[in-house]
Design a protein around this motif. Structure first.
Motif, PDB file in Angstrom:
ATOM      1  N   TYR A  73      -9.318  13.388  -9.566  1.00 38.25           N
ATOM      2  CA  TYR A  73      -8.650  11.892 -10.210  1.00 38.25           C
ATOM      3  C   TYR A  73      -8.305  11.935 -11.508  1.00 38.25           C
ATOM      4  N   ILE A 250      -4.475   5.061  -9.925  1.00 34.19           N
ATOM      5  CA  ILE A 250      -4.713   5.588  -8.652  1.00 34.19           C
ATOM      6  C   ILE A 250      -4.387   4.413  -7.534  1.00 34.19           C
ATOM      7  N   LYS A 274       4.733   7.601  -0.805  1.00 40.63           N
ATOM      8  CA  LYS A 274       4.156   8.027  -2.086  1.00 40.63           C
ATOM      9  C   LYS A 274       5.311   8.441  -2.921  1.00 40.63           C
ATOM     10  N   MET A 278       5.624   6.959  -6.668  1.00 44.11           N
ATOM     11  CA  MET A 278       5.436   7.833  -8.083  1.00 44.11           C
ATOM     12  C   MET A 278       6.862   7.797  -8.522  1.00 44.11           C
ATOM     13  N   ARG A 285      -0.529   7.786 -11.107  1.00 44.12           N
ATOM     14  CA  ARG A 285      -0.608   9.203 -11.216  1.00 44.12           C
ATOM     15  C   ARG A 285      -0.653   9.844  -9.931  1.00 44.12           C
ATOM     16  N   ASP A 286      -1.270   9.039  -9.326  1.00 46.35           N
ATOM     17  CA  ASP A 286      -1.503   9.554  -7.684  1.00 46.35           C
ATOM     18  C   ASP A 286      -1.462   8.413  -6.392  1.00 46.35           C
ATOM     19  N   PHE A 288      -2.599   7.452  -2.211  1.00 48.14           N
ATOM     20  CA  PHE A 288      -3.143   8.082  -1.009  1.00 48.14           C
ATOM     21  C   PHE A 288      -2.755   7.104  -0.051  1.00 48.14           C
TER      22      PHE A 288
END
Length: 293
Positions: A73, A250, A274, A278, A285-286, A288
């Motif tokens: 992460y 995250i 996603k 973003m 940053r990410d 899921f």
């Protein structure tokens, strides 16, 4: 974007290091010459800020390291760790200032020189500028360690003001021939120590809160939810967690899709979710994405 953020934050940290070194040296010299316990205590406070700024600098560099096998992460929480280090350093300095000031109450005292007044005023002006500069930049860059460092500078403003009151009172006591007013100088040192300890506690609590995987509340995720629901094929959001990981987020999201589409179509919708997050939210940053029928 990351490189630009790091460059700005590192420059701010170096401003703190150089500025605090200069202030600590000047205040210590004037405090010794003018025989002001309050100004000497204030110089120790500024010196501690140098160590704090170094800790922030190290934390900033560590936080920008890319994810690896042990830290998938990323290293964003390094900033929170550096903020905790800053708080501990402040606490140590606060206790030391209080201890030395209390001891000076039981030694013969004399009124400090008037030059100590100008040193305290100059320190307040410089420190207030450093606070505003770092606090605004820390908010802009979402850097907890920079904000903690800025609050260090603000505590120095208060401590310099307390020192100014104590020094001025002690000088006035010397002029007026009122012996008890000489104790206002070390009393100001004790007050400075209490301010430092309070600031240390506040920074520590905020840093621990951030380190323990704090998630954004529902009110703070409304824009994220709207962006997800606008993606074609998303029928609902089953759950959404946006975790603060230092200066970035995250996102874990579970979305509902038509149960009769193919696995490939569901995968495409997840990739689009996603991509949208973003693209629209630079602090993320990410992402899921879990697909539910």
């Amino acid at each position: 974007m990351v490189d630009d953020r790091l460059a700005k934050a590192q420059f701010a940290a170096w401003v703190g290091i150089v500025g605090n070194l200069a202030l600590a040296g000047v205040k210590l010299l004037v405090g010794v010459v003018a025989k002001s316990q309050a100004l000497i205590a204030d110089s120790v406070h500024s010196a501690s800020d140098v160590v704090g700024s170094v800790a922030v600098l190290i934390g900033l560099r560590a936080a920008e390291r890319p994810p690896d096998e042990d830290h998938p992460y990323g290293h964003g929480k390094a900033e929170s760790v550096s903020a905790i280090i800053v708080s501990v350093l402040l606490a140590v300095v606060g206790f030391e200032i209080g201890n030395s000031s209390i001891k000076s109450l039981f030694t013969p005292l004399e009124a400090p020189g008037f030059i100590a007044v100008w040193a305290a005023i100059g320190s307040m002006i410089v420190k207030e500028w450093m606070y505003r500069y770092k606090y605004n930049l820390g908010k802009k860059l979402k850097s907890q360690s920079l904000i903690a460092n800025a609050l260090e500078h603000r505590s120095d403003v208060f401590s310099s003001f307390a020192a100014l009151i104590g020094i001025g009172g002690a000088i006035a006591g010397g002029w007026l021939g009122v012996p008890w007013m000489l104790y206002l100088d070390p009393a100001a040192g004790i007050f400075v120590s209490l301010l430092v300890l309070k600031m240390s506690y506040n920074i520590l609590m905020e840093s621990i809160h951030s380190t323990l995987d704090h998630v954004l509340h529902d009110d703070d995720t409304q824009e994220l939810r709207q962006a997800i629901l606008q993606v074609s094929g998303v029928t609902r959001i089953d759950s959404l967690r946006a975790r603060e990981h230092g200066h970035y987020l995250i996102v874990d999201v579970k979305i509902g899709v038509n149960p009769h589409i193919t696995v490939e179509e569901g995968h495409r919708i997840g990739k689009q979710v996603k991509h949208e997050i973003m693209e629209k939210f630079s602090e993320v940053r990410d992402v899921f994405v879990h697909i539910n029928p």
